[in-house]
Scaffold this motif. Structure first.
Motif, PDB file in Angstrom:
ATOM      1  N   ASN A   1       1.918  -8.983   3.281  1.00  0.00           N
ATOM      2  CA  ASN A   1       0.664  -8.589   3.910  1.00  0.00           C
ATOM      3  C   ASN A   1       0.894  -7.371   4.789  1.00  0.00           C
ATOM      4  O   ASN A   1       1.805  -7.357   5.616  1.00  0.00           O
ATOM      5  CB  ASN A   1       0.113  -9.712   4.801  1.00  0.00           C
ATOM      6  N   GLY A   2       0.069  -6.349   4.579  1.00  0.00           N
ATOM      7  CA  GLY A   2       0.211  -5.141   5.374  1.00  0.00           C
ATOM      8  C   GLY A   2       1.222  -4.161   4.812  1.00  0.00           C
ATOM      9  O   GLY A   2       1.507  -3.127   5.428  1.00  0.00           O
TER      10      GLY A   2
ATOM     11  N   GLY B   1       0.874  -2.210   2.386  1.00  0.00           N
ATOM     12  CA  GLY B   1       0.234  -0.944   2.023  1.00  0.00           C
ATOM     13  C   GLY B   1      -0.344  -0.912   0.618  1.00  0.00           C
ATOM     14  O   GLY B   1      -0.682   0.157   0.109  1.00  0.00           O
ATOM     15  N   LYS B   2      -0.513  -2.078  -0.004  1.00  0.00           N
ATOM     16  CA  LYS B   2      -0.990  -2.134  -1.388  1.00  0.00           C
ATOM     17  C   LYS B   2      -2.443  -1.669  -1.502  1.00  0.00           C
ATOM     18  O   LYS B   2      -2.761  -0.796  -2.310  1.00  0.00           O
ATOM     19  CB  LYS B   2      -0.868  -3.572  -1.928  1.00  0.00           C
ATOM     20  N   SER B   3      -3.326  -2.278  -0.684  1.00  0.00           N
ATOM     21  CA  SER B   3      -4.746  -1.921  -0.781  1.00  0.00           C
ATOM     22  C   SER B   3      -4.964  -0.461  -0.424  1.00  0.00           C
ATOM     23  O   SER B   3      -5.768   0.234  -1.055  1.00  0.00           O
ATOM     24  CB  SER B   3      -5.597  -2.811   0.137  1.00  0.00           C
ATOM     25  N   THR B   4      -4.241   0.010   0.591  1.00  0.00           N
ATOM     26  CA  THR B   4      -4.375   1.413   0.988  1.00  0.00           C
ATOM     27  C   THR B   4      -4.031   2.333  -0.178  1.00  0.00           C
ATOM     28  O   THR B   4      -4.754   3.286  -0.484  1.00  0.00           O
ATOM     29  CB  THR B   4      -3.442   1.717   2.179  1.00  0.00           C
TER      30      THR B   4
ATOM     31  N   HIS C   1      -0.548 -12.043  -4.743  1.00  0.00           N
ATOM     32  CA  HIS C   1       0.526 -12.700  -3.999  1.00  0.00           C
ATOM     33  C   HIS C   1       1.101 -13.871  -4.771  1.00  0.00           C
ATOM     34  O   HIS C   1       2.053 -14.502  -4.340  1.00  0.00           O
ATOM     35  CB  HIS C   1       0.004 -13.195  -2.643  1.00  0.00           C
TER      36      HIS C   1
ATOM     37  N   ALA D   1      -9.203  -2.895  10.772  1.00  0.00           N
ATOM     38  CA  ALA D   1      -7.996  -2.104  10.520  1.00  0.00           C
ATOM     39  C   ALA D   1      -6.824  -2.967  10.053  1.00  0.00           C
ATOM     40  O   ALA D   1      -5.791  -2.447   9.671  1.00  0.00           O
ATOM     41  CB  ALA D   1      -7.598  -1.341  11.781  1.00  0.00           C
TER      42      ALA D   1
ATOM     43  N   SER E   1      -4.866  -5.512   7.449  1.00  0.00           N
ATOM     44  CA  SER E   1      -4.879  -5.823   6.020  1.00  0.00           C
ATOM     45  C   SER E   1      -5.481  -7.219   5.853  1.00  0.00           C
ATOM     46  O   SER E   1      -5.519  -8.014   6.796  1.00  0.00           O
ATOM     47  CB  SER E   1      -3.469  -5.771   5.455  1.00  0.00           C
TER      48      SER E   1
ATOM     49  N   GLY F   1      -4.580 -10.039   4.477  1.00  0.00           N
ATOM     50  CA  GLY F   1      -3.753 -11.184   4.823  1.00  0.00           C
ATOM     51  C   GLY F   1      -3.531 -11.306   6.318  1.00  0.00           C
ATOM     52  O   GLY F   1      -3.441 -12.419   6.866  1.00  0.00           O
TER      53      GLY F   1
END
Ligand SMILES: Nc1ncnc2c1ncn2[C@@H]1O[C@H](COP(=O)(O)OP(=O)(O)OP(=O)(O)O)[C@@H](O)[C@H]1O
Ligand SMILES: [Mg+2]
Length: 510
Positions: free
Chosen positions: A45-46, A48-51, A205, A407, A409, A411
């Motif tokens: 989580n966090g 950077g996948k979605s970004t 995940h 801001a 992520s 998860g």
């Protein structure tokens, strides 16, 4: 002309950097995705996948780096540029308008025109049917989105993307909300798509699923790509270790902590639709202190309404008792204050104020309790300190407690909610999909928190689409179908496959 032996990748990202205040979300990311492949992207989580996917979809501009589509460099100013280049995205949180039909949702923003301004609905309806049939999506253009379950909604989102001519599809955690049967259907559709030459970028995940569907898997750790592996040459455990950059601890054995003291008793609970049809139908159960009662069921069989009735969000017939007190007529607020914690199913609609800082989100729903309140006043410093504690204990990855929840992520938003609802030692926790969208490490951490609270006497109602979670956490496990509790299964002896068939009604009633 000089020709290369291998075809140009459908997508190539080179040296992508994206900074947010206080965080580098992507640093020097390099990724090659072959045409006609399902390419999975995994990471904590966090990570950077979605970004990264939003950058590829033109929703966010990279600070540095290059994007090539089919070998040609591109610059996207907005999603419409990406759509024009044949890219489509289905987001981590669904974005359909509830009170419109599938047809209206699909054509929104790409209405076919005939004779000037008239929308040609029948042409659109025909194309929707064609696409639906071609990939086995089973979408009816005239259904109201509101009336669809999550699996259907997701297929509508995919269809919408295909309708706009996407050849490259980005699916951000598409299986988080699906039960195993629906996952299989989705994967069958994806296989059909890649056979036809589409390319799929897939984030999840659930590492077993990734291993079964992907042609290649790229691991992202703390903003950067660490390795691309072949699913045939790795394991879920190895992937998880690549994600966190170290070896994983071995899970401990469980011991029962169930007592004789009833914490929550529900009797004859019935919720009806405005038309009078029961969606929760005469449900009764007890949860004792130290017990986790799991409810398994295909989404849309009354779970959401059951939870809302227990929380007092939705009117219901029947009685609800907290310890020895009849709380049937109580407001939601009073239930919360008296020790009923609630991890809601939809974290955006019911769990968070996205445009408020984390510490204000700590107060949400707990305005009158310590450490958020001192007498009639909001205690800012108490709330702030406790937010910092949650961030620390639940490993919420954030630059600070003053950033807005939006801001974080997906998860990390979930971890914040779980931390908040576990605060102040609730008597009962109503947990809907408590680890939805959190990575394997954070999931194990949340399970540890739940087990520790259970050992202190917490009673948990656990609703989850994750059958391993239900089986692993529940002391008692029941199946809901059509609003009724139809059978009990033994969590110590049932396999996920057996539980899956019990949920779909196979195997008879007990
Ligand atoms: N709009 C934003 N403003 C500030 N920071 C952001 C924003 N969007 C993302 N971030 C930060 O960028 C980092 C990467 O977030 P991202 O959403 O890409 O993670 P993720 O890998 O998709 O995680 P998850 O599995 O939890 O969905 C996180 O630290 C997050 O807090
Ligand atoms: Mg994400």
């Amino acid at each position: 002309m000089w020709m290369t032996a291998t075809p140009e990748p459908a997508v190539e990202l080179k040296g992508i950097v994206k900074r947010f205040p206080g965080v580098v979300a992507n640093r020097d990311v390099c990724l090659k995705v072959q045409r006609g492949h399902v390419h999975a992207v995994v990471g904590e989580n966090g990570a950077g996948k979605s970004t990264l996917m939003k950058i590829l979809y033109g929703m966010q501009r990279p600070d540095e780096g290059e994007i090539r589509i089919n070998g040609a460099p591109v610059t996207f100013r907005s999603p419409s540029d990406a759509i024009a280049a044949g890219i489509g995205m289905v987001h981590q949180h669904f974005m359909l308008a509830d009170n419109f039909t599938v047809l209206e949702n699909v054509i929104l923003g790409s209405e076919p025109r005939q004779a000037g301004t008239v929308i040609d609905f029948s042409a659109a309806r025909k194309r929707i049917r064609e696409i639906s049939d071609a990939y086995g999506l089973g979408v009816n253009p005239d259904s109201l989105v509101e009336s669809l379950g999550v699996g259907d909604r997701q297929r509508v989102e995919i269809l919408k993307v295909l309708y706009r001519g996407a050849k490259i599809l980005i699916l951000d955690e598409p299986t988080a909300v699906l039960v195993p049967q629906e996952v299989e259907e989705l994967f069958a559709s994806l296989r059909g798509l890649v056979r036809e030459g589409h390319t799929v970028l897939f984030i999840s995940h659930k590492l077993d699923e990734v291993l079964s569907v992907a042609d290649e898997i790229t691991v992202i750790r703390r903003g950067t790509t660490v390795e691309t592996v072949n699913p045939g040459q790795t394991t879920a455990r190895r992937l998880a270790e690549l994600m966190v950059g170290s070896e994983l601890p071995v899970p401990e054995l469980r011991e029962s902590t169930v007592t004789d003291v009833v914490a929550l008793a529900v009797e004859g609970l019935t919720v009806r639709t405005p038309e009078g049809r029961p969606i929760v139908d005469d449900v009764s159960f007890e949860i004792r202190k130290g017990e986790v009662l799991g409810i398994a069921g295909v989404e849309g069989n009354g779970q959401a309404e059951l939870v809302e009735a227990i929380m007092g969000i939705r009117p219901a017939a029947g009685t609800i008792r907290l310890s020895d007190t009849d709380i049937t007529g109580w407001t939601t607020r009073r239930r919360r204050v008296s020790g009923v914690g609630h991890i809601p199913e939809d974290r955006h609609r019911h769990g968070l104020l996205l445009e408020a800082p984390l510490w204000e989100n700590r107060i949400l729903g707990h305005q009158t309790e310590k450490p958020n309140a001192k007498g009639p006043w909001i205690d800012r410093s108490g709330a702030r300190k406790d937010t910092a504690r949650i961030v620390d204990e639940y490993d919420v990855r954030t630059p600070g407690i003053d950033v807005h929840a939006s801001a974080l992520s997906g998860g990390n938003q979930q971890k914040l909610i779980v931390g908040r609802e576990m605060s102040g030692d609730p008597v009962v926790l109503i947990a809907s999909h408590p680890t939805r969208g959190v990575d394997v490490g954070a999931q194990a951490a949340i399970w540890d928190h739940l087990r520790a609270a259970r050992a202190r006497g917490l009673a948990v109602l656990l609703i989850s689409a994750d059958l391993d979670e239900l089986i692993g956490m529940s002391d008692t496990l029941k199946v809901i179908c059509g609003g009724r509790i139809v059978r009990a299964v033994d969590p110590h002896n049932v396999t996920p496959e057996e539980l899956g068939s019990a949920m779909t009604g196979a195997g008879g009633e007990a």
